[in-house]
Design a protein around this motif. Sequence first.
Motif, PDB file in Angstrom:
ATOM      1  N   THR A 157     -10.462  18.817  -4.566  1.00 26.21           N
ATOM      2  CA  THR A 157     -11.083  17.832  -3.681  1.00 26.21           C
ATOM      3  C   THR A 157     -10.358  16.496  -3.808  1.00 26.21           C
ATOM      4  OG1 THR A 157     -13.252  18.882  -3.738  1.00 26.21           O
ATOM      5  CG2 THR A 157     -13.186  16.521  -3.234  1.00 26.21           C
ATOM      6  N   ALA A 158      -9.872  15.987  -2.688  1.00 29.11           N
ATOM      7  CA  ALA A 158      -9.085  14.756  -2.690  1.00 29.11           C
ATOM      8  C   ALA A 158      -8.752  14.381  -1.252  1.00 29.11           C
ATOM      9  CB  ALA A 158      -7.787  14.938  -3.481  1.00 29.11           C
ATOM     10  N   VAL A 159      -8.241  13.172  -1.099  1.00 25.32           N
ATOM     11  CA  VAL A 159      -7.591  12.798   0.156  1.00 25.32           C
ATOM     12  C   VAL A 159      -6.122  13.176   0.012  1.00 25.32           C
ATOM     13  CG1 VAL A 159      -6.991  10.940   1.737  1.00 25.32           C
ATOM     14  CG2 VAL A 159      -9.208  10.917   0.562  1.00 25.32           C
ATOM     15  N   TYR A 160      -5.620  13.906   0.980  1.00 27.09           N
ATOM     16  CA  TYR A 160      -4.234  14.385   0.950  1.00 27.09           C
ATOM     17  C   TYR A 160      -3.393  13.553   1.915  1.00 27.09           C
ATOM     18  CZ  TYR A 160      -5.504  18.383  -1.913  1.00 27.09           C
ATOM     19  OH  TYR A 160      -5.921  19.178  -2.959  1.00 27.09           O
ATOM     20  N   TYR A 161      -2.274  13.049   1.406  1.00 31.55           N
ATOM     21  CA  TYR A 161      -1.397  12.175   2.175  1.00 31.55           C
ATOM     22  C   TYR A 161      -0.041  12.844   2.378  1.00 31.55           C
ATOM     23  CZ  TYR A 161      -4.709   8.490   0.885  1.00 31.55           C
ATOM     24  OH  TYR A 161      -5.841   7.740   0.695  1.00 31.55           O
ATOM     25  N   CYS A 162       0.419  12.817   3.596  1.00 29.50           N
ATOM     26  CA  CYS A 162       1.782  13.221   3.923  1.00 29.50           C
ATOM     27  C   CYS A 162       2.697  12.033   3.633  1.00 29.50           C
ATOM     28  CB  CYS A 162       1.832  13.608   5.398  1.00 29.50           C
ATOM     29  SG  CYS A 162       3.468  13.880   6.074  1.00 29.50           S
ATOM     30  N   VAL A 163       3.816  12.277   2.967  1.00 24.81           N
ATOM     31  CA  VAL A 163       4.735  11.195   2.625  1.00 24.81           C
ATOM     32  C   VAL A 163       6.161  11.588   2.969  1.00 24.81           C
ATOM     33  CG1 VAL A 163       3.253  10.337   0.770  1.00 24.81           C
ATOM     34  CG2 VAL A 163       5.060  11.993   0.258  1.00 24.81           C
ATOM     35  N   ALA A 164       6.992  10.561   3.154  1.00 25.39           N
ATOM     36  CA  ALA A 164       8.401  10.783   3.464  1.00 25.39           C
ATOM     37  C   ALA A 164       9.257   9.723   2.809  1.00 25.39           C
ATOM     38  CB  ALA A 164       8.620  10.772   4.979  1.00 25.39           C
ATOM     39  N   ALA A 165      10.484  10.096   2.487  1.00 23.43           N
ATOM     40  CA  ALA A 165      11.408   9.149   1.880  1.00 23.43           C
ATOM     41  C   ALA A 165      12.838   9.564   2.206  1.00 23.43           C
ATOM     42  CB  ALA A 165      11.229   9.096   0.371  1.00 23.43           C
ATOM     43  N   SER A 166      13.697   8.569   2.362  1.00 23.57           N
ATOM     44  CA  SER A 166      15.125   8.856   2.455  1.00 23.57           C
ATOM     45  C   SER A 166      15.595   9.351   1.089  1.00 23.57           C
ATOM     46  CB  SER A 166      15.888   7.612   2.871  1.00 23.57           C
ATOM     47  OG  SER A 166      15.767   6.628   1.852  1.00 23.57           O
ATOM     48  N   ILE A 167      16.740  10.004   1.074  1.00 16.06           N
ATOM     49  CA  ILE A 167      17.256  10.529  -0.193  1.00 16.06           C
ATOM     50  C   ILE A 167      17.443   9.405  -1.210  1.00 16.06           C
ATOM     51  CG2 ILE A 167      19.201  11.683  -1.297  1.00 16.06           C
ATOM     52  CD1 ILE A 167      17.464  13.517   0.338  1.00 16.06           C
ATOM     53  N   GLY A 224      12.282   7.434  -6.946  1.00 18.13           N
ATOM     54  CA  GLY A 224      10.846   7.669  -7.017  1.00 18.13           C
ATOM     55  C   GLY A 224      10.006   6.949  -5.995  1.00 18.13           C
ATOM     56  N   LYS A 225      10.627   6.506  -4.915  1.00 24.74           N
ATOM     57  CA  LYS A 225       9.904   5.744  -3.902  1.00 24.74           C
ATOM     58  C   LYS A 225       9.688   6.560  -2.626  1.00 24.74           C
ATOM     59  CE  LYS A 225       9.935   1.914  -6.335  1.00 24.74           C
ATOM     60  NZ  LYS A 225       8.685   1.345  -6.900  1.00 24.74           N
ATOM     61  N   TYR A 226       8.449   6.604  -2.196  1.00 21.46           N
ATOM     62  CA  TYR A 226       8.109   7.188  -0.904  1.00 21.46           C
ATOM     63  C   TYR A 226       7.635   6.048  -0.008  1.00 21.46           C
ATOM     64  CZ  TYR A 226       8.391  11.844  -3.005  1.00 21.46           C
ATOM     65  OH  TYR A 226       8.832  12.990  -3.619  1.00 21.46           O
ATOM     66  N   ASP A 227       8.442   5.723   0.990  1.00 24.53           N
ATOM     67  CA  ASP A 227       8.172   4.529   1.794  1.00 24.53           C
ATOM     68  C   ASP A 227       7.182   4.759   2.919  1.00 24.53           C
ATOM     69  OD1 ASP A 227      11.627   3.663   1.457  1.00 24.53           O
ATOM     70  OD2 ASP A 227       9.912   2.816   0.379  1.00 24.53           O
ATOM     71  N   TYR A 228       7.041   6.015   3.333  1.00 26.71           N
ATOM     72  CA  TYR A 228       6.220   6.288   4.512  1.00 26.71           C
ATOM     73  C   TYR A 228       5.051   7.188   4.127  1.00 26.71           C
ATOM     74  CZ  TYR A 228      10.486   4.591   6.627  1.00 26.71           C
ATOM     75  OH  TYR A 228      11.572   3.831   6.950  1.00 26.71           O
ATOM     76  N   TRP A 229       3.855   6.745   4.521  1.00 28.30           N
ATOM     77  CA  TRP A 229       2.619   7.460   4.197  1.00 28.30           C
ATOM     78  C   TRP A 229       1.801   7.640   5.465  1.00 28.30           C
ATOM     79  CZ3 TRP A 229       0.521   8.304  -0.996  1.00 28.30           C
ATOM     80  CH2 TRP A 229       1.425   7.978  -2.007  1.00 28.30           C
ATOM     81  N   GLY A 230       1.151   8.794   5.569  1.00 31.50           N
ATOM     82  CA  GLY A 230       0.171   8.981   6.628  1.00 31.50           C
ATOM     83  C   GLY A 230      -1.147   8.340   6.238  1.00 31.50           C
ATOM     84  N   GLN A 231      -2.138   8.482   7.110  1.00 34.23           N
ATOM     85  CA  GLN A 231      -3.423   7.849   6.858  1.00 34.23           C
ATOM     86  C   GLN A 231      -4.305   8.681   5.925  1.00 34.23           C
ATOM     87  OE1 GLN A 231      -2.784   9.695   9.457  1.00 34.23           O
ATOM     88  NE2 GLN A 231      -4.582  11.010   9.718  1.00 34.23           N
ATOM     89  N   GLY A 232      -3.932   9.916   5.700  1.00 31.08           N
ATOM     90  CA  GLY A 232      -4.677  10.779   4.793  1.00 31.08           C
ATOM     91  C   GLY A 232      -5.666  11.671   5.511  1.00 31.08           C
ATOM     92  N   THR A 233      -5.920  12.832   4.923  1.00 28.80           N
ATOM     93  CA  THR A 233      -6.926  13.749   5.442  1.00 28.80           C
ATOM     94  C   THR A 233      -7.755  14.255   4.264  1.00 28.80           C
ATOM     95  OG1 THR A 233      -7.309  15.715   6.822  1.00 28.80           O
ATOM     96  CG2 THR A 233      -5.421  15.806   5.338  1.00 28.80           C
ATOM     97  N   GLN A 234      -9.061  14.250   4.439  1.00 28.44           N
ATOM     98  CA  GLN A 234      -9.970  14.587   3.351  1.00 28.44           C
ATOM     99  C   GLN A 234     -10.112  16.101   3.207  1.00 28.44           C
ATOM    100  OE1 GLN A 234     -12.191  12.328   1.243  1.00 28.44           O
ATOM    101  NE2 GLN A 234     -12.042  14.281   0.155  1.00 28.44           N
ATOM    102  N   VAL A 235     -10.005  16.565   1.971  1.00 27.18           N
ATOM    103  CA  VAL A 235     -10.278  17.965   1.647  1.00 27.18           C
ATOM    104  C   VAL A 235     -11.414  17.986   0.629  1.00 27.18           C
ATOM    105  CG1 VAL A 235      -9.396  20.042   0.536  1.00 27.18           C
ATOM    106  CG2 VAL A 235      -7.947  18.763   2.130  1.00 27.18           C
TER     107      VAL A 235
END
Length: 122
Positions: free
Chosen positions: A91-101, A107-118
């Motif tokens: 149980t958590a909020v799940y976030y999609c993330v993206a990062a350039s190589i 260790g940085k992910y610059d782009y995050w979605g708004q999240g979806t609750q599970v």
Amino acid sequence: QVQLVESGGGLVQAGGSLRLSCAASGGTFSTYMMGWFRQAPGKEHELAARISGSGTVTYYADSVKGRFAISRDNAKNMMYLQMNSLKPEDTAVYYCVAASISRWSIGKYDYWGQGTQVIVSS
């Protein structure tokens, strides 16, 4: 700029399955490392799974290994997380993330979605 939108969260009983989707726009999707972070109530963000730009290299946290599967479709700018044998501790909020190589390498992910609750009920 990369925009990320998650979908597919919801309420499921323990032992059940859910499939999360992440739709990406902006940037060249296949060049980004993608992943799923999750944040449970009162806890810090945890990287649950990660996938390389080509989709050939994946990583899973020990807590989800063998139960979750990450995948991507570069032709559709989509990423997925198939979650099986779900447990209440998932149980958590799940976030999609993206990062350039280059950003991922430090260790940085610059782009995050708004999240979806599970929510997984026992």
